[in-house]
Design an enzyme around this catalytic site. Sequence first.
Site, PDB file in Angstrom:
ATOM      1  CG  HIS A 278       8.720  -1.620   5.192  1.00 32.98           C
ATOM      2  ND1 HIS A 278       8.954  -2.289   4.027  1.00 32.98           N
ATOM      3  CD2 HIS A 278       9.785  -0.801   5.368  1.00 32.98           C
ATOM      4  CE1 HIS A 278      10.135  -1.918   3.524  1.00 32.98           C
ATOM      5  NE2 HIS A 278      10.656  -1.002   4.316  1.00 32.98           N
ATOM      6  CG  ASP A 338      12.951  -0.845   7.531  1.00 31.74           C
ATOM      7  OD1 ASP A 338      11.910  -0.868   8.231  1.00 31.74           O
ATOM      8  OD2 ASP A 338      13.152  -1.641   6.606  1.00 31.74           O
ATOM      9  CD  GLU A 339      14.039  -0.049   2.786  1.00 29.46           C
ATOM     10  OE1 GLU A 339      14.900  -0.136   1.902  1.00 29.46           O
ATOM     11  OE2 GLU A 339      13.121  -0.869   2.931  1.00 29.46           O
ATOM     12  CB  VAL A 340       9.908   6.371   6.847  1.00 26.96           C
ATOM     13  CG1 VAL A 340       8.585   7.118   6.788  1.00 26.96           C
ATOM     14  CG2 VAL A 340       9.941   5.411   8.026  1.00 26.96           C
TER      15      VAL A 340
END
Lengths: 535, 533
Positions: A278, A338-340
């Site tokens: 992100h 988060d969400e790598v």
Amino acid sequence: MFKLLIALSALVVISSAYGPAVRATKGQVWPKPQQEEKTSDYFIVRPHTFSFQGPADIGCPSLLDDAFTRYWSIIATSASLERRGRLAEMGKKHTKFWQLDESFLGNLESLKVEVSDECTDDALPDFGDNENYTLTVNADGATLSAQTIWGALRGLETFSQLIYLEQDALVINATTITDFPRFSFRGLHLDTSRHFLPVYIILQTLDGMAYNKFNVFHWHLTDDQSFPYKSRVYPELSEKGAYHPVSKVFEPSDVARVIEYARVRGIRVIPEFDTPGHTSSWGAAHPELLTTCYSNNQPNGYLGPMDPSKDTTYDFINNLFTEVVGVFPDSYFHIGGDEVDFSCWQSNPDITTFMSDNNISSYEGLENYFIQHVVDLLDKLNSKYLVWEEVFVNGVTLPNTTLVHVWRGGGFDTLRDVTKAGKYGVFSSCWYLDHLSSGGDWQKFYECEPLNFDGTDEQKKLVLGGAACMWTESVNEYNVMPRVWPRACATAEKLWSAESVNDFGAAQPRLEEHACRMNMRGIAAQPPNGPGVCL
Amino acid sequence: MFKLLIALSALVVISSAYGPAVRATKGEVWPKPQQEEKTSDYFIVRDYTFRFQGPADIGCPSLLDDAFTRYWSLIAATSASLERRVRRGKKHTKLWHLDESLLGNLKSLKVEVSDECTDDALPDFGDNENYTLTVNADGATLSAQTIWGALRGLETFSQLIYQEQDALVINATTITDFPRFSFRGLHLDTSRHFLPVNIILQTLDGMAYNKFNVFHWHLTDDQSFPYKSRVYPELSEKGAYHPVSKVFEPSDIAKVIEYARVRGIRVIPEFDTPGHTSSWGASHPELLTTCYSNNQPNGNLGPMDPSKDTTYDFINNLFTEVVGVFPDSYFHIGGDEVDFTCWQSNPDITTFMSDNNISSYEGLENYFIQHVVDLLDKLNSKYLVWEEVFVNGVTLPNTTLVHVWRGEGFDTLRDVTKAGKYGVFSSCWYLDHLSSGSDWQKFYECEPLNFDGTDEQKKLVLGGEACMWTESVNEYNVMPRVWPRACATAEKLWSAESVNDFGAARPRLEEHACRMNMRGIAAQPPNGPGFCL
């Protein structure tokens, strides 16, 4: 008075659908206090003769006086002459209803406020603050007692909500309240990266939070799409990474204003600078921070998550986060995680070499290597942190002060695992405000019990609370307020009130009143319960 | 100029997620014109030297001058917002220096209207809204047959202008445009929640920016009766949510009608009967059917009582007033969702049906509606009805518009047009149906003529409406709930059938939503992350 009203309504032949879907309560508090007793005895409150009385020797006179001013203004606004004028125009001549009424206790002249702990005007709300208070309104007058200034603020909010309009007067019933929060961490998360939101919207949001006893503003400042935080050490981050370098950035003065506005309302501001994913917007000014993605052994023009293989990445983060920890006084910092997306790391030959050189055998391991550097840095800066759940799930070593922010669909299982490992949990899985359905759309938020997982009592004590999350992919300054309010009120009540306060049907009339109350206070709340009216 | 921009962007290494999800177009028109050609030649538009030029001898000078003022103000407001850009502090070379594509400053738009018109003209069913617009080296000209076509063309002209660096620019363009459907409506319910007049006026602004031409005002329903009647003021005195602050005074109504009219928008009022009338009963319970349980009145009131002459007398008096107040040639009489259980429970209704040889409750509804349509025929007003009135077999003249709204709308549209009746379609444009995200793709990918029928049947579909029912909508969320989602409906109703590619529409709607924001419409984001400057 109440008997009179009931008698009148029984005379009217009603067709079922006429009027509002849910009749609002009068003078009910949101979120519902832990213990509350009310009688039909009542005072009249006249703003121009009513005053708040604090202790003469209090250590934080400004904090308390500012709160008195805010709440006096709210009471005075509810008494607005326009409103009464409109009522008068109904053309009905009322006898003043309190004349000859045995339940009438007189005019309420003051609320006496007591704070037992010492306090200072620069006090910061913090993790674990005592927010308890007791409030008594009876024939002897009205008294609010709290251990801390923060508890007093919560009690003032409650006091202001007990007052309601009856015909052409403001009324407060004799009431005894003993109140305290079920959870200590009651957050609202706001994403200012997917869409930029101007400061006045954030201040309105803080007002709305105070009206619902939220105590943590989780400010998701940056993300892939834009970097609106104006840094002193790296001003180019927003110069190039914001949607606009001047009109879509938060200046240091904006950030300071938000923090102070929140502080005096007993709300902590926890900034989030999400890494290592992100972070596309960081690359607008500093592409070297991000991983170069490859296709067919060639850079393909795309940049991925931060490059964990370079020391310069950590130097940069060190400099930026040192600044940020100085700017935001809260003891906690949200570092994301988060969400790598691993595919870009996988494609890059330098990353592969780096992993091999450092005996890192998985991309989770590589992510952990990165996060470990960040948490070591924050430890050095003496800051504690929240992380999104992936950081815990992927096995990063975390100190016990860390709060693991659980957000994904399988949230209850994750919460079980987090607390089983002895870590603190903060819950958001069922409070994603960007998930929309037709209608008033808050029942799903209300009927979520955060401790509804298999675990011991000790595990459940490790759940400190939760946060309603407003991701702003489809939200801008024009729809954010009605999107958040009153839907986030559901989360507020789940986090403050007793576990037994879980009946949606019983909550509807109270939220009907509370949404109108927020409208009157300038919060653009949407209707909670179908057809209705606020006067 | 365009080549330059492309060259610049190629130099930047982009990470896929940085920036807005969809890049806005510049100077593209919403809804998309039928025919449009553009070149890279362009004029600069400077608000203080630009003006509109109408025909000296036009019969409706006020209508046209008011429009000129509105559109000049919009252009000037866009120009003023350039100050925001200038604050970037970057020193540009003026983009037009040495640019071969620059045609100069555009000094005026010449507007021609060939039909006669008057300043009190009313937009009506079947108006010609065609126009042609030409911007080339010789200047700019807008030609229309009617004043209404000229208004549509002015809207288009204003949308062609866009900001480029620190100037307003318009490209050389030739547009020949006309609506695919003649009835392009937005429906707004002011009964479930009262909406103040300022919100209705903003809604009319938004409609003009999207070439809608019918405001369907769902004035009354079960929950409240905000219309202040002259003949029966007690209806709102007792049936509104508040007798003073939640009513539409006659002056409010007149203001809405006039505001709409000068924008070429018709106002069609709906007074729904015989169901959806609980609020009428607050002051006139005798209009409604007394519901029975166990042979006793149970305290509830149902739909209007079709068995009493006094019901029809009342409607006659009220609708005579309403037809006088609303100048449009059409009136929406409702007729949807009549609940038969209360009628079934009432012994007087049973006797009445038996006395009049009415054998079904559909038949009873038809008896009621027949009285209402006979009355409107007498008042020389035409009408729309919700589809149930057609489905239940009421005899309707061919001027009636059948408003199709239920889930199986395409089949109903087929049946309506097979019976030779006009259809107006709303089934797939219910704005109260919410999903996560920007939530307009479903509205955009609805083709109203997607039913089995002959070409002649399809010609009977006059258009459609986006419907904003307000159970969960108040003055605080109505604007972002409607806009830009209703823009999808606007384009389906104006543009060619072939304009149906959601992906191609997104960059244009990204621009249009920002354009509406700049013009004061609180539109929500259409396409995910992004921004408006």
